[in-house]
Enzyme design. Sequence first.
Site, PDB file in Angstrom:
ATOM      1  N   GLY A  80      -5.119   5.066 -16.679  1.00 21.76           N
ATOM      2  CA  GLY A  80      -4.983   5.567 -15.322  1.00 21.76           C
ATOM      3  C   GLY A  80      -4.458   6.875 -15.303  1.00 21.76           C
ATOM      4  N   ASP A 126      -0.296   6.761 -12.586  1.00 23.69           N
ATOM      5  CA  ASP A 126      -1.332   6.995 -11.563  1.00 23.69           C
ATOM      6  C   ASP A 126      -0.939   6.820 -10.225  1.00 23.69           C
ATOM      7  OD1 ASP A 126      -2.015   4.543 -11.841  1.00 23.69           O
ATOM      8  OD2 ASP A 126      -3.936   4.645 -12.637  1.00 23.69           O
ATOM      9  N   ASP A 162       1.618   0.863  -6.361  1.00 23.09           N
ATOM     10  CA  ASP A 162       1.065  -0.035  -5.397  1.00 23.09           C
ATOM     11  C   ASP A 162       2.046  -1.372  -5.006  1.00 23.09           C
ATOM     12  OD1 ASP A 162      -0.605  -1.654  -3.538  1.00 23.09           O
ATOM     13  OD2 ASP A 162      -2.002  -2.398  -5.113  1.00 23.09           O
TER      14      ASP A 162
HETATM   15  P1  IMP Z   1       1.434  -1.979  -9.133  1.00 22.04           P
HETATM   16  O1  IMP Z   1       0.637  -2.929  -8.126  1.00 22.04           O
HETATM   17  O2  IMP Z   1       2.143  -0.893  -8.698  1.00 22.04           O
HETATM   18  O3  IMP Z   1       1.812  -2.430 -10.340  1.00 22.04           O
HETATM   19  O4  IMP Z   1      -0.006  -1.153  -9.837  1.00 22.04           O
HETATM   20  C1  IMP Z   1      -0.771  -1.698 -10.671  1.00 22.04           C
HETATM   21  C2  IMP Z   1      -1.895  -0.724 -11.044  1.00 22.04           C
HETATM   22  O5  IMP Z   1      -2.857  -1.210 -10.403  1.00 22.04           O
HETATM   23  C3  IMP Z   1      -1.777   0.647 -11.258  1.00 22.04           C
HETATM   24  O6  IMP Z   1      -0.993   1.295 -12.019  1.00 22.04           O
HETATM   25  C4  IMP Z   1      -3.085   1.074 -11.062  1.00 22.04           C
HETATM   26  O7  IMP Z   1      -3.861   1.215 -12.446  1.00 22.04           O
HETATM   27  C5  IMP Z   1      -3.937   0.007 -10.463  1.00 22.04           C
HETATM   28  N1  IMP Z   1      -4.114   0.248  -8.956  1.00 22.04           N
HETATM   29  C6  IMP Z   1      -3.342  -0.092  -7.867  1.00 22.04           C
HETATM   30  N2  IMP Z   1      -3.931   0.615  -6.708  1.00 22.04           N
HETATM   31  C7  IMP Z   1      -5.232   1.299  -7.196  1.00 22.04           C
HETATM   32  C8  IMP Z   1      -6.315   2.063  -6.423  1.00 22.04           C
HETATM   33  O8  IMP Z   1      -6.180   2.330  -5.392  1.00 22.04           O
HETATM   34  N3  IMP Z   1      -7.224   2.320  -7.339  1.00 22.04           N
HETATM   35  C9  IMP Z   1      -7.294   2.298  -8.736  1.00 22.04           C
HETATM   36  N4  IMP Z   1      -6.225   1.610  -9.258  1.00 22.04           N
HETATM   37  C10 IMP Z   1      -5.269   0.966  -8.380  1.00 22.04           C
HETATM   38 MG    MG Z   2      -2.411   2.067 -14.179  1.00 24.68          MG
END
Ligand code: IMP
Ligand code: MG
Length: 195
Positions: free
Chosen positions: A56, A112, A115
Amino acid sequence: MPTDDSTLAAPEAYGPEIAGVLVSRAQIASRVCQLARGITEAYDGSEVTILGTLTGSLVFLSDLIRLLPLRVRLDLVRVRSYPDTATTPREPELLLAPASDLKGKHVLIVDDILDTGRTLEFLRAHASSSGAASVRTCVLLVKRRDDLPSRPATDFVGFDIDDHFVVGYGLDYGDLYRNLPDICLLARFAGGSGR
Ligand code: IMP
Ligand code: MG
C-alpha cells in the site's frame, strides 16, 4: 480538507466502481512536499532508514523519498493484518522482515493508512526490539475512528479523513485500484467504511 459532495466529481475514466475523488492528486502532491520538509527538519542531516510497507505505501513512498535531501536507506516489509471485524482480533504477522539490520538505525516507518493502528504499532515494536536508535512513523492517511478508545500516536500525517474505505495512490480493494492517481471512494462503500 474539503470532503463535501461538491468535491466528489470522479474522472469519467474511473468508471462506475469509483464514487468520487476524496483527495486529489494536486492535494496529495502539495501535502507530500510539506511532509518531506517536516521529515527533513526532524532528522536534521542524520541518516534515516525508511521501512515502507508493501504494497500500500509504494506510491506514496516513491514520491516521498525523492523529496528527502538526506542519506536514506530503504527497506520494505510486508505485514498481514486482520480485519477488525474478526471475532478474535489477531496480532499482525510479519510476512517479509526488513532485509537490513536495524540496530542503531534511525527508523522511519511509512504506511499508507492508519485504521485500527495495529499494523503501525506492531512495526514500531519490531523496530524497537531490533535495537533501532529511534523509531518514528509516517502515514499518508489517518481514518477517523470515534469507536476506538485509543490509537498509536503518529509523527507525520498527510490527511485526516472520515471513516470511508478509500482506494488509489497505492491503496487497494481486492488488489485493485492501486494505480489510480487520486485517493478515491469506492461506489460499493460510498457513505460508509465497508466494515
Ligand atoms: P490498521 O487497522 O491500522 O492495522 O490498518 C491495516 C491496513 O489495512 C492498512 O495498512 C491498509 O493496508 C489497510 N486498510 C485500512 N483501511 C483501508 C482503506 O480504507 N483502504 C485500503 N486499505 C485499507
Ligand atoms: Mg497496508
